[in-house]
Design an enzyme around this catalytic site. Sequence first.
Site, PDB file in Angstrom:
ATOM      1  CG  ASP A 125      38.258  37.324  42.275  1.00 24.85           C
ATOM      2  OD1 ASP A 125      39.279  38.018  42.234  1.00 24.85           O
ATOM      3  OD2 ASP A 125      37.340  37.403  41.434  1.00 24.85           O
ATOM      4  CG  MET A 126      38.373  35.705  50.266  1.00 28.35           C
ATOM      5  SD  MET A 126      38.878  33.973  50.389  1.00 28.35           S
ATOM      6  CE  MET A 126      40.622  34.120  50.723  1.00 28.35           C
ATOM      7  CD  GLN A 154      36.755  38.462  51.763  1.00 29.93           C
ATOM      8  OE1 GLN A 154      36.898  37.638  52.666  1.00 29.93           O
ATOM      9  NE2 GLN A 154      35.861  38.304  50.804  1.00 29.93           N
ATOM     10  NE  ARG A 175      41.869  41.955  43.574  1.00 31.77           N
ATOM     11  CZ  ARG A 175      41.186  41.053  42.855  1.00 31.77           C
ATOM     12  NH1 ARG A 175      40.178  40.386  43.379  1.00 31.77           N
ATOM     13  NH2 ARG A 175      41.534  40.794  41.615  1.00 31.77           N
ATOM     14  CE  LYS A 178      36.481  50.445  52.871  1.00 27.81           C
ATOM     15  NZ  LYS A 178      35.505  51.534  53.001  1.00 27.81           N
ATOM     16  N   GLY A 179      35.885  43.672  51.453  1.00 24.76           N
ATOM     17  CA  GLY A 179      35.023  42.486  51.467  1.00 24.76           C
ATOM     18  C   GLY A 179      33.604  42.885  51.115  1.00 24.76           C
ATOM     19  CB  THR A 217      40.114  50.701  48.686  1.00 31.07           C
ATOM     20  OG1 THR A 217      39.100  51.467  49.328  1.00 31.07           O
ATOM     21  CG2 THR A 217      41.416  51.495  48.681  1.00 31.07           C
ATOM     22  CG  HIS A 218      36.431  52.168  44.467  1.00 29.95           C
ATOM     23  ND1 HIS A 218      35.806  51.032  44.949  1.00 29.95           N
ATOM     24  CD2 HIS A 218      36.868  51.858  43.237  1.00 29.95           C
ATOM     25  CE1 HIS A 218      35.863  50.090  44.054  1.00 29.95           C
ATOM     26  NE2 HIS A 218      36.504  50.549  43.006  1.00 29.95           N
ATOM     27  NE  ARG A 279      24.180  34.579  42.444  1.00 34.62           N
ATOM     28  CZ  ARG A 279      24.879  34.081  41.426  1.00 34.62           C
ATOM     29  NH1 ARG A 279      26.178  34.186  41.385  1.00 34.62           N
ATOM     30  NH2 ARG A 279      24.272  33.477  40.442  1.00 34.62           N
ATOM     31  NE  ARG A 280      28.601  39.983  44.404  1.00 32.11           N
ATOM     32  CZ  ARG A 280      29.122  38.877  43.890  1.00 32.11           C
ATOM     33  NH1 ARG A 280      29.843  38.924  42.799  1.00 32.11           N
ATOM     34  NH2 ARG A 280      28.952  37.715  44.493  1.00 32.11           N
TER      35      ARG A 280
HETATM   36  C1  LIG Z   1      39.816  45.407  42.097  1.00 31.35           C
HETATM   37  C2  LIG Z   1      38.868  44.946  43.157  1.00 31.35           C
HETATM   38  C3  LIG Z   1      38.719  43.589  43.389  1.00 31.35           C
HETATM   39  C4  LIG Z   1      37.865  43.144  44.406  1.00 31.35           C
HETATM   40  N1  LIG Z   1      37.836  41.805  44.701  1.00 31.35           N
HETATM   41  C5  LIG Z   1      37.091  41.386  45.754  1.00 31.35           C
HETATM   42  C6  LIG Z   1      37.144  40.037  46.199  1.00 31.35           C
HETATM   43  O1  LIG Z   1      37.872  39.201  45.661  1.00 31.35           O
HETATM   44  N2  LIG Z   1      36.357  39.682  47.246  1.00 31.35           N
HETATM   45  C7  LIG Z   1      35.552  40.580  47.890  1.00 31.35           C
HETATM   46  O2  LIG Z   1      34.884  40.210  48.871  1.00 31.35           O
HETATM   47  N3  LIG Z   1      35.474  41.864  47.480  1.00 31.35           N
HETATM   48  C8  LIG Z   1      36.225  42.288  46.439  1.00 31.35           C
HETATM   49  N4  LIG Z   1      36.177  43.599  46.060  1.00 31.35           N
HETATM   50  C9  LIG Z   1      35.124  44.496  46.594  1.00 31.35           C
HETATM   51  C10 LIG Z   1      35.554  45.158  47.869  1.00 31.35           C
HETATM   52  O3  LIG Z   1      35.600  44.211  48.908  1.00 31.35           O
HETATM   53  C11 LIG Z   1      34.573  46.282  48.275  1.00 31.35           C
HETATM   54  O4  LIG Z   1      33.319  45.771  48.495  1.00 31.35           O
HETATM   55  C12 LIG Z   1      34.439  47.395  47.265  1.00 31.35           C
HETATM   56  O5  LIG Z   1      35.682  47.710  46.697  1.00 31.35           O
HETATM   57  C13 LIG Z   1      33.879  48.656  47.942  1.00 31.35           C
HETATM   58  O6  LIG Z   1      34.713  49.040  49.000  1.00 31.35           O
HETATM   59  P1  LIG Z   1      35.650  50.336  48.991  1.00 31.35           P
HETATM   60  O7  LIG Z   1      36.936  49.966  49.612  1.00 31.35           O
HETATM   61  O8  LIG Z   1      35.732  50.911  47.640  1.00 31.35           O
HETATM   62  O9  LIG Z   1      34.957  51.299  50.026  1.00 31.35           O
HETATM   63  P2  LIG Z   1      33.462  51.841  50.114  1.00 31.35           P
HETATM   64  O10 LIG Z   1      33.454  52.675  51.327  1.00 31.35           O
HETATM   65  O11 LIG Z   1      32.478  50.740  49.999  1.00 31.35           O
HETATM   66  O12 LIG Z   1      33.349  52.729  48.833  1.00 31.35           O
HETATM   67  C14 LIG Z   1      34.021  53.978  48.704  1.00 31.35           C
HETATM   68  C15 LIG Z   1      33.319  54.737  47.584  1.00 31.35           C
HETATM   69  O13 LIG Z   1      33.545  54.071  46.333  1.00 31.35           O
HETATM   70  C16 LIG Z   1      32.360  54.079  45.549  1.00 31.35           C
HETATM   71  N5  LIG Z   1      31.973  52.681  45.282  1.00 31.35           N
HETATM   72  C17 LIG Z   1      32.414  51.589  45.922  1.00 31.35           C
HETATM   73  N6  LIG Z   1      31.902  50.458  45.361  1.00 31.35           N
HETATM   74  C18 LIG Z   1      31.103  50.878  44.351  1.00 31.35           C
HETATM   75  C19 LIG Z   1      30.294  50.205  43.369  1.00 31.35           C
HETATM   76  N7  LIG Z   1      30.229  48.868  43.316  1.00 31.35           N
HETATM   77  N8  LIG Z   1      29.615  50.969  42.478  1.00 31.35           N
HETATM   78  C20 LIG Z   1      29.709  52.313  42.491  1.00 31.35           C
HETATM   79  N9  LIG Z   1      30.460  53.009  43.381  1.00 31.35           N
HETATM   80  C21 LIG Z   1      31.149  52.299  44.285  1.00 31.35           C
HETATM   81  C22 LIG Z   1      31.321  54.852  46.319  1.00 31.35           C
HETATM   82  O14 LIG Z   1      31.383  56.193  45.878  1.00 31.35           O
HETATM   83  C23 LIG Z   1      31.808  54.770  47.744  1.00 31.35           C
HETATM   84  O15 LIG Z   1      31.386  55.833  48.527  1.00 31.35           O
HETATM   85  C24 LIG Z   1      37.073  44.078  45.112  1.00 31.35           C
HETATM   86  C25 LIG Z   1      37.220  45.446  44.868  1.00 31.35           C
HETATM   87  C26 LIG Z   1      38.111  45.880  43.932  1.00 31.35           C
HETATM   88  C27 LIG Z   1      38.290  47.348  43.741  1.00 31.35           C
END
Ligand SMILES: Cc1cc2nc3c(=O)[nH]c(=O)nc-3n(C[C@H](O)[C@H](O)[C@H](O)COP(=O)(O)OP(=O)(O)OC[C@H]3O[C@@H](n4cnc5c(N)ncnc54)[C@H](O)[C@@H]3O)c2cc1C
Length: 304
Positions: A125-126, A154, A175, A178-179, A217-218, A279-280
């Site tokens: 992970d980063m 990220q 992977r 966004k970060g 990403t979601h 923390r998150r």
């Molecule tokens: C499999 C996976 C591994 C990851 N590993 C890392 C890592 O190693 N280092 C790192 O810095 N980040 C990591 N992340 C987190 C990532 O950086 C984002 O912060 C996170 O995925 C939210 O960004 P998004 O692309 O989904 O877009 P966003 O625009 O933030 O979210 C899009 C939509 O998804 C939904 N959503 C997003 N996050 C959540 C949540 N936590 N709870 C509920 N709904 C949510 C919301 O409906 C939001 O509107 C990881 C994410 C995933 C999916």
Amino acid sequence: MGWFNSLVAATLPYVPKPIVGFFSKNYIAGEFLEDAVQTVKDLMAQGMCATIDVLGEEVKRKEDSLAAVEEYKRTLRVIHEEKLDANISVKPTHMGLHLDKEFCYQNIKTLIEEAKKYNNFVRIDMEDSSTTDDTLDIYLRLQKEYGNVGTVLQSYLRRTISDINRLLPVKPNLRLCKGIYREPRVIAYKDKEIINYNYNYALKKLLSNGCYVGIATHDEKLVWYALKLIEELGLKKDQYEFQMLLGVDHELRRILVNAGHRLRVYVPFGKEWFAYSTRRLKENPEIAGHIMRNIADRILGRKQ
Ligand SMILES: Cc1cc2nc3c(=O)[nH]c(=O)nc-3n(C[C@H](O)[C@H](O)[C@H](O)COP(=O)(O)OP(=O)(O)OC[C@H]3O[C@@H](n4cnc5c(N)ncnc54)[C@H](O)[C@@H]3O)c2cc1C
């Protein structure tokens, strides 16, 4: 909504543990490996695979990293015995990065060797930007020796495109997300559109150069762009995967799985769930907002 997110994030850490547990339970498999195993089995029944994370970060004592290494080894053994479609994700600061970089390297190496016995894979992970150089350095050292390791980039970091340019010659397994950490503007883009443009730019660079990417990403705009790229580049299903966090957007997950894409869910478990959740939330108040909106959507029947 900024004030709302900040308010929820500021107050949630003071909410009693059982209530935080109630909110966190959608996002965390549970305290024990058995909980993670059950979660992965449920995901597999829905056509998905997983990556298992033993919760923990920023350890202060080497014993804690060594205990985590043992828990990960047990996890790899159980994945093999239970025939789970899952690999593991490890955080460098859980492996002791901030105590001693060489110690961290050795711990991750031990896990990669253990994973290799079972034909499995380790994702590093980063974490926040203070760890990026060391994480990439450790990854590159390990990648030279082992094929079953990948890391994360990220798209919010200004440095990411040059990191990709540096990594491309070794065909990294990455992977892309966004970060999630709070970074200063000098280090990370703050504008959400730029973060998305950068995500798409990075994804195109990686996929068109034959790298395996976990598209994490979601954000449906990013998912749409990824699908467009996959189609344009004529990629096969085994040249990429989508990745999502446990408990987030079940519907989008189903859409991708039904369309035949590989989808991996990040499954965290462990005793550290309370520290991890709070923390998150403190680091990224937006998560609090997402959680509250998801709960409201479920109560009102707008989402499954
Ligand atoms: C499999 C996976 C591994 C990851 N590993 C890392 C890592 O190693 N280092 C790192 O810095 N980040 C990591 N992340 C987190 C990532 O950086 C984002 O912060 C996170 O995925 C939210 O960004 P998004 O692309 O989904 O877009 P966003 O625009 O933030 O979210 C899009 C939509 O998804 C939904 N959503 C997003 N996050 C959540 C949540 N936590 N709870 C509920 N709904 C949510 C919301 O409906 C939001 O509107 C990881 C994410 C995933 C999916």
